[in-house]
Scaffold this motif. Structure first.
Motif: not given
Lengths: 240, 336
Positions: A125-126, A97-98, A89-94, B10-11, A128-131, A101, B221-222, B217
């Motif tokens: 960490r790698k 980091k989000e 249940a991770v928020f895929s669109d976030l 990072l990306p 961090w800012l990816s969806r 948070i 989603e959930n 947001r």
């Protein structure tokens, strides 16, 4: 040390199905209690009922001296209960980091705690800012657990963290669970992988048909193949 | 270095560009057929302005639908109500509207649209508590209850304001057009575009830069997991519903001013369009609704000019084409 968890005579109905049929379960404070059992035994329902996501139709659930059974999920979480569900249940669109948070409900994330989490989950960490939706299954599982522990918790409910993961990732998760355990938090962990259960668990409760049918130490169960066969239909040797 | 900064190099998340370019592609395809550059510019400016007003009305609906899973057929009632609240403010302020002072004109306009948003937001709270809350998770009942609520609201409008259209004059400064060579662009359309962009910027800022926005947001989603993290999703729902209703009222007021009249049927008229827009955009996606609103309005304008009969079905055709290309809309929100 964190407070212990106790369930007394808990019943849960989902629609017309009577899933939990009087669960009596305790998870001693500061220890890791494994919740084992065959598919459909009621393990996930037990965690969801503790979390308040399904309402117990009867019985009592307490964390220390605080009653949980009549609380909404948000109030259960506010008492310091972290939950990493089977579905992750991770928020895929976030972003990663989000997601974290949101896990830190009480305020900004603590940098030291975050560094501690990155210590055993460097992938977070790698990316961090990816969806979160772009992460692999193992990374999503790491994120799900990290989100549950990004703030100090009294009780952690973790549902099948190693399900479907590659052996190397399972090893990393075991290390992580040991690290979390060392902080003194009470953990109730559903796990199908007996090797993981044997390595991480202090106590064990075995469920069948919506009831707890065995309670004891994990070490004793791991050492007793006949008991494993009787309760779970398996032996530790077959998993090594 | 703060742990929060560790990923600075990072990306970053990638945003798909192609769906956002669809209005531009449509414009480029239509341009040679329209022929005259001035006509093309006028049609395009009108389409963008109309798109901004549609977006203002639809963006609240997409959040309500996406996050709360509520099929709110009562959304149109707030569009109509916003139009009528604007008349309540602007008619007594007719002196300000007719004044030569641009400041007074702007003040009258701002008060009208703010009043529409505030009143509709407050009534949105009542609507959610009385009509929507009892039917959460029950789509069929939601449709019946919210349609019932919309009918009651429409009849209340008739009872309070009467069945006739109420003329609504634009403040003096926004009448007429800016003329650039052969191209005339109505001043009010420019204003509508500015307001729509401000709404979009505000929503984007809130959704991406605040914790409330993150929760919305995530809730799209959930919802269950948001609750399991300790957030009271019911309060968030009420807030989102109020904001959605306020935006509907704001859009209704803008549209009534554009048409120069308020009428109770304006809500039902634009509700279908709002649903088309949020489906094209991707349920729960504000950015998707923004692009879809402009896309739909541009297609309607070009089709209306080139093949008036086709304009009647252009929205549906646009929706079918987009869904064939991207079955979950231009910017699908995961989990919906």
């Amino acid at each position: 040390m964190s407070a212990g968890l106790a369930l007394e005579g808990v019943h849960t109905h989902i629609g017309r199905y009577h899933i939990l049929q009087g669960v009596d379960l305790d998870a001693p404070g500061g220890l890791t209690t494994m919740l084992l059992g065959r598919n459909g035994a009621g393990k996930t329902t037990t965690l969801r009922t503790i979390m308040g996501l399904w309402r117990a139709s009867k019985g009592r659930i307490a964390l220390g001296d605080r009653a949980l059974h009549s609380l909404a999920a948000s109030d259960v979480a506010r008492l310091g209960v972290g939950y990493a569900p089977e579905t992750m249940a991770v928020f895929s669109d976030l972003t990663v980091k989000e997601n974290l948070i949101l896990g830190a409900r009480q305020g900004p994330m603590d940098d030291r705690r975050l560094a501690w989490i990155f210590g055993f989950f460097p992938a977070l960490r790698k990316f961090w800012l990816s969806r979160a939706g772009s992460l692999s299954g193992g990374q999503k599982q790491m994120l799900s657990i990290a989100r549950a522990i990004v703030e100090p918790r009294e009780l952690l409910l973790i549902d099948e963290p190693t399900k479907g993961l590659a052996p190397a990732i399972v090893g990393a998760l075991i290390d992580c669970l040991k690290e979390i355990k060392a902080t003194g938090v009470t953990i109730l962990l559903v796990e199908q992988n007996f090797r993981v259960a044997a390595e991480v668990g202090d106590e064990v409760r075995v469920m069948d048909n919506g009831r707890v049918v065995h309670r004891g130490s994990m070490r004793d169960l791991a050492a007793d193949q006949r008991l494993q066969m009787r309760l779970l239909g398996l032996s530790l040797d077959s998993h090594q | 270095m703060s742990a929060l900064d560790v990923g600075a190099a990072l990306p970053r998340r990638k945003i798909e560009i192609l769906p956002a370019l669809t209005p531009l592609i449509v414009a480029l395809v239509a341009a040679p057929f329209v022929g005259s550059a001035s006509t093309f510019l006028t049609l395009t400016a009108a389409g963008i302005a109309m798109g901004m007003m549609i977006f203002t009305m639809a963006s609240g609906l997409t959040l309500v639908f996406g996050m709360m899973d509520v099929l709110n057929f009562g959304h149109g009632a707030f569009i109509a109500l916003g139009a009528y609240v604007a008349t309540l403010v602007l008619l007594p302020l007719a002196g300000w509207s007719a004044s030569d002072s641009v400041a007074l004109n702007l003040a009258a306009f701002a008060l009208a649209i703010l009043a529409a948003a505030v009143v509709c937001g407050a009534l949105g709270w009542l609507f959610e508590r009385l009509i929507v809350k009892p039917v959460y998770g029950q789509h069929l009942r939601q449709i019946l209850a919210t349609i019932g609520g919309a009918i009651i609201a429409e009849q209340l409008i008739y009872a309070l304001w009467g069945p006739d259209q109420i003329p609504l004059a634009l403040p003096a400064a926004f009448r007429g057009s800016f003329v650039f060579g052969d191209t005339a662009i109505e001043k009010y359309r420019v204003l509508a575009t500015v307001v729509g962009l401000a709404v979009f910027a505000g929503e984007t800022l809130i959704l991406n830069r605040t914790k409330i926005g993150l929760l919305i947001r995530a809730g799209v989603e959930n919802r269950e997991m948001v609750e399991a993290l300790g957030y009271r999703i019911d309060r968030l729902f009420v807030g989102v519903f109020m904001a959605g209703s306020a935006l509907a009222g704001l859009g209704g007021a803008m549209m009534a001013l554009y048409r120069g009249q308020a009428h109770a049927t304006i809500g039902a008229e634009f509700l279908v369009l709002c649903f088309i827009v949020i489906i094209i955009g991707g349920l729960g996606s504000v950015g998707g609704s923004f692009v879809a609103s402009i896309l739909v309005a541009l297609i309607a304008n070009y089709a209306g000019f080139l093949a008036p009969k086709l304009a009647l079905v252009s929205n549906i055709v646009a929706m079918v084409v987009v869904l064939l290309w991207r079955p979950r809309g231009l910017y699908p929100v995961t989990g919906r």
